[in-house]
Design a protein around this motif. Sequence first.
Motif, PDB file in Angstrom:
ATOM      1  N   VAL A   1      -3.548   7.443   0.952  1.00  0.00           N
ATOM      2  CA  VAL A   1      -3.255   6.326   0.050  1.00  0.00           C
ATOM      3  C   VAL A   1      -3.147   6.816  -1.386  1.00  0.00           C
ATOM      4  O   VAL A   1      -4.004   7.568  -1.874  1.00  0.00           O
ATOM      5  CB  VAL A   1      -4.336   5.232   0.154  1.00  0.00           C
ATOM      6  CG1 VAL A   1      -4.087   4.141  -0.890  1.00  0.00           C
ATOM      7  CG2 VAL A   1      -4.341   4.640   1.548  1.00  0.00           C
TER       8      VAL A   1
ATOM      9  N   ILE B   1       0.863  -1.178   0.000  1.00  0.00           N
ATOM     10  CA  ILE B   1       0.000   0.000   0.000  1.00  0.00           C
ATOM     11  C   ILE B   1       0.900   1.230   0.000  1.00  0.00           C
ATOM     12  O   ILE B   1       1.738   1.386   0.893  1.00  0.00           O
ATOM     13  CB  ILE B   1      -0.946   0.029   1.216  1.00  0.00           C
ATOM     14  CG1 ILE B   1      -1.800  -1.241   1.272  1.00  0.00           C
ATOM     15  CG2 ILE B   1      -1.825   1.264   1.173  1.00  0.00           C
ATOM     16  CD1 ILE B   1      -2.762  -1.384   0.119  1.00  0.00           C
TER      17      ILE B   1
ATOM     18  N   SER C   1       0.311   0.294  -5.576  1.00  0.00           N
ATOM     19  CA  SER C   1      -0.430  -0.460  -4.561  1.00  0.00           C
ATOM     20  C   SER C   1      -0.967  -1.727  -5.213  1.00  0.00           C
ATOM     21  O   SER C   1      -1.534  -1.682  -6.310  1.00  0.00           O
ATOM     22  CB  SER C   1      -1.576   0.363  -3.975  1.00  0.00           C
ATOM     23  OG  SER C   1      -1.082   1.481  -3.259  1.00  0.00           O
TER      24      SER C   1
ATOM     25  N   VAL D   1      -2.196  -1.487   8.171  1.00  0.00           N
ATOM     26  CA  VAL D   1      -2.708  -2.363   7.111  1.00  0.00           C
ATOM     27  C   VAL D   1      -2.966  -3.739   7.721  1.00  0.00           C
ATOM     28  O   VAL D   1      -2.110  -4.286   8.424  1.00  0.00           O
ATOM     29  CB  VAL D   1      -1.706  -2.485   5.945  1.00  0.00           C
ATOM     30  CG1 VAL D   1      -2.202  -3.494   4.925  1.00  0.00           C
ATOM     31  CG2 VAL D   1      -1.503  -1.136   5.289  1.00  0.00           C
ATOM     32  N   ASN D   2      -4.151  -4.291   7.447  1.00  0.00           N
ATOM     33  CA  ASN D   2      -4.512  -5.620   7.953  1.00  0.00           C
ATOM     34  C   ASN D   2      -5.016  -6.502   6.822  1.00  0.00           C
ATOM     35  O   ASN D   2      -5.822  -6.062   5.996  1.00  0.00           O
ATOM     36  CB  ASN D   2      -5.609  -5.529   9.025  1.00  0.00           C
ATOM     37  CG  ASN D   2      -5.106  -4.912  10.311  1.00  0.00           C
ATOM     38  OD1 ASN D   2      -4.024  -5.248  10.769  1.00  0.00           O
ATOM     39  ND2 ASN D   2      -5.889  -4.002  10.869  1.00  0.00           N
TER      40      ASN D   2
ATOM     41  N   VAL E   1      -8.627  -7.030   2.804  1.00  0.00           N
ATOM     42  CA  VAL E   1      -7.581  -6.086   3.186  1.00  0.00           C
ATOM     43  C   VAL E   1      -8.240  -4.810   3.689  1.00  0.00           C
ATOM     44  O   VAL E   1      -9.116  -4.246   3.019  1.00  0.00           O
ATOM     45  CB  VAL E   1      -6.649  -5.764   1.995  1.00  0.00           C
ATOM     46  CG1 VAL E   1      -5.578  -4.760   2.415  1.00  0.00           C
ATOM     47  CG2 VAL E   1      -6.001  -7.038   1.461  1.00  0.00           C
ATOM     48  N   ARG E   2      -7.808  -4.353   4.847  1.00  0.00           N
ATOM     49  CA  ARG E   2      -8.343  -3.123   5.423  1.00  0.00           C
ATOM     50  C   ARG E   2      -7.194  -2.214   5.851  1.00  0.00           C
ATOM     51  O   ARG E   2      -6.112  -2.683   6.192  1.00  0.00           O
ATOM     52  CB  ARG E   2      -9.237  -3.426   6.635  1.00  0.00           C
ATOM     53  CG  ARG E   2     -10.535  -4.144   6.295  1.00  0.00           C
ATOM     54  CD  ARG E   2     -11.389  -4.286   7.558  1.00  0.00           C
ATOM     55  NE  ARG E   2     -12.717  -4.834   7.277  1.00  0.00           N
ATOM     56  CZ  ARG E   2     -12.994  -6.136   7.281  1.00  0.00           C
ATOM     57  NH1 ARG E   2     -12.034  -6.997   7.536  1.00  0.00           N
ATOM     58  NH2 ARG E   2     -14.219  -6.564   7.040  1.00  0.00           N
ATOM     59  N   ILE E   3      -7.471  -0.913   5.843  1.00  0.00           N
ATOM     60  CA  ILE E   3      -6.530   0.070   6.356  1.00  0.00           C
ATOM     61  C   ILE E   3      -7.248   0.912   7.400  1.00  0.00           C
ATOM     62  O   ILE E   3      -8.482   0.975   7.402  1.00  0.00           O
ATOM     63  CB  ILE E   3      -5.968   0.969   5.231  1.00  0.00           C
ATOM     64  CG1 ILE E   3      -7.101   1.697   4.530  1.00  0.00           C
ATOM     65  CG2 ILE E   3      -5.152   0.152   4.246  1.00  0.00           C
ATOM     66  CD1 ILE E   3      -6.634   2.680   3.473  1.00  0.00           C
TER      67      ILE E   3
ATOM     68  N   CYS F   1      -6.532   6.712   5.308  1.00  0.00           N
ATOM     69  CA  CYS F   1      -7.189   6.537   4.007  1.00  0.00           C
ATOM     70  C   CYS F   1      -6.902   7.696   3.049  1.00  0.00           C
ATOM     71  O   CYS F   1      -6.684   7.502   1.858  1.00  0.00           O
ATOM     72  CB  CYS F   1      -8.683   6.376   4.225  1.00  0.00           C
ATOM     73  SG  CYS F   1      -9.632   6.136   2.717  1.00  0.00           S
TER      74      CYS F   1
ATOM     75  N   SER G   1      -0.505  -8.199   9.583  1.00  0.00           N
ATOM     76  CA  SER G   1      -0.716  -6.830  10.020  1.00  0.00           C
ATOM     77  C   SER G   1       0.607  -6.073   9.993  1.00  0.00           C
ATOM     78  O   SER G   1       1.672  -6.640  10.266  1.00  0.00           O
ATOM     79  CB  SER G   1      -1.304  -6.798  11.434  1.00  0.00           C
ATOM     80  OG  SER G   1      -1.500  -5.464  11.865  1.00  0.00           O
TER      81      SER G   1
END
Length: 223
Positions: A210, A133, A216, A152-153, A200-202, A207, A169
């Motif tokens: 990014v 990312i 990415s 980031v997860n 995928v989550r941030i 946000c 993570s």
Amino acid sequence: MAQAEAFEFGVEQGQMLQVLMRHCQTMKRQETRLRVATALLLATLLATFVWIQQLNTKEAFSGARPEALKTTDSPRSHSVHLEPLRQMDPCSEQQPIEWLEVSDGYNSENFKLENRTVLHVSSKGLYIINLRISYRTAYNLCEPDTVSTLVVNVTQHHRNYPRERELVSATETMICRDCLSQSITVNRAVGLEAGTILRVRINQNSCKFVNWVKNSHLDVTFL
């Protein structure tokens, strides 16, 4: 009379000593010759063995079919390459990143992207997750020299799990400066069950930083 006998005895001893010395010299020469002969014999046997091995190898290759001599390619790995579809709007902690599958010659039969946010894995086995990312600060995005936290997860869920689990993570910090670029890269080998889904989550606060259009991606490879 005694002197004559002593003289004769001394002569005999001298003759015996000479005979003994000649015998020792003869034995040494014979021993040296024996060692040389043994070394030559071993060298000859070794050379013969090597020649026979080479001959057998040539015969084996000459008798083989041309297609049998070709290097067999290893089975092609199943991989999927995803790139962010667009900026998350609005940025939400609960909303996973939306992806677009890019073929680029990848064999992605083992994967299925659903609703642009959920990646299904169809086979049990070992997988390599490669996630990047990229972030970029710009004017008026944040107060100069303030520090932001980037999280980031990658999570997994399976019918055998009571809830979604964190798989990978990463957390970093970024100083707010004009046109500063930074990225988080995660590489990890993981074991997954068939039917696993990945997201995928941030974190919400990162946000806005990014860089959605450059550098990415998410690559998942089945080994």
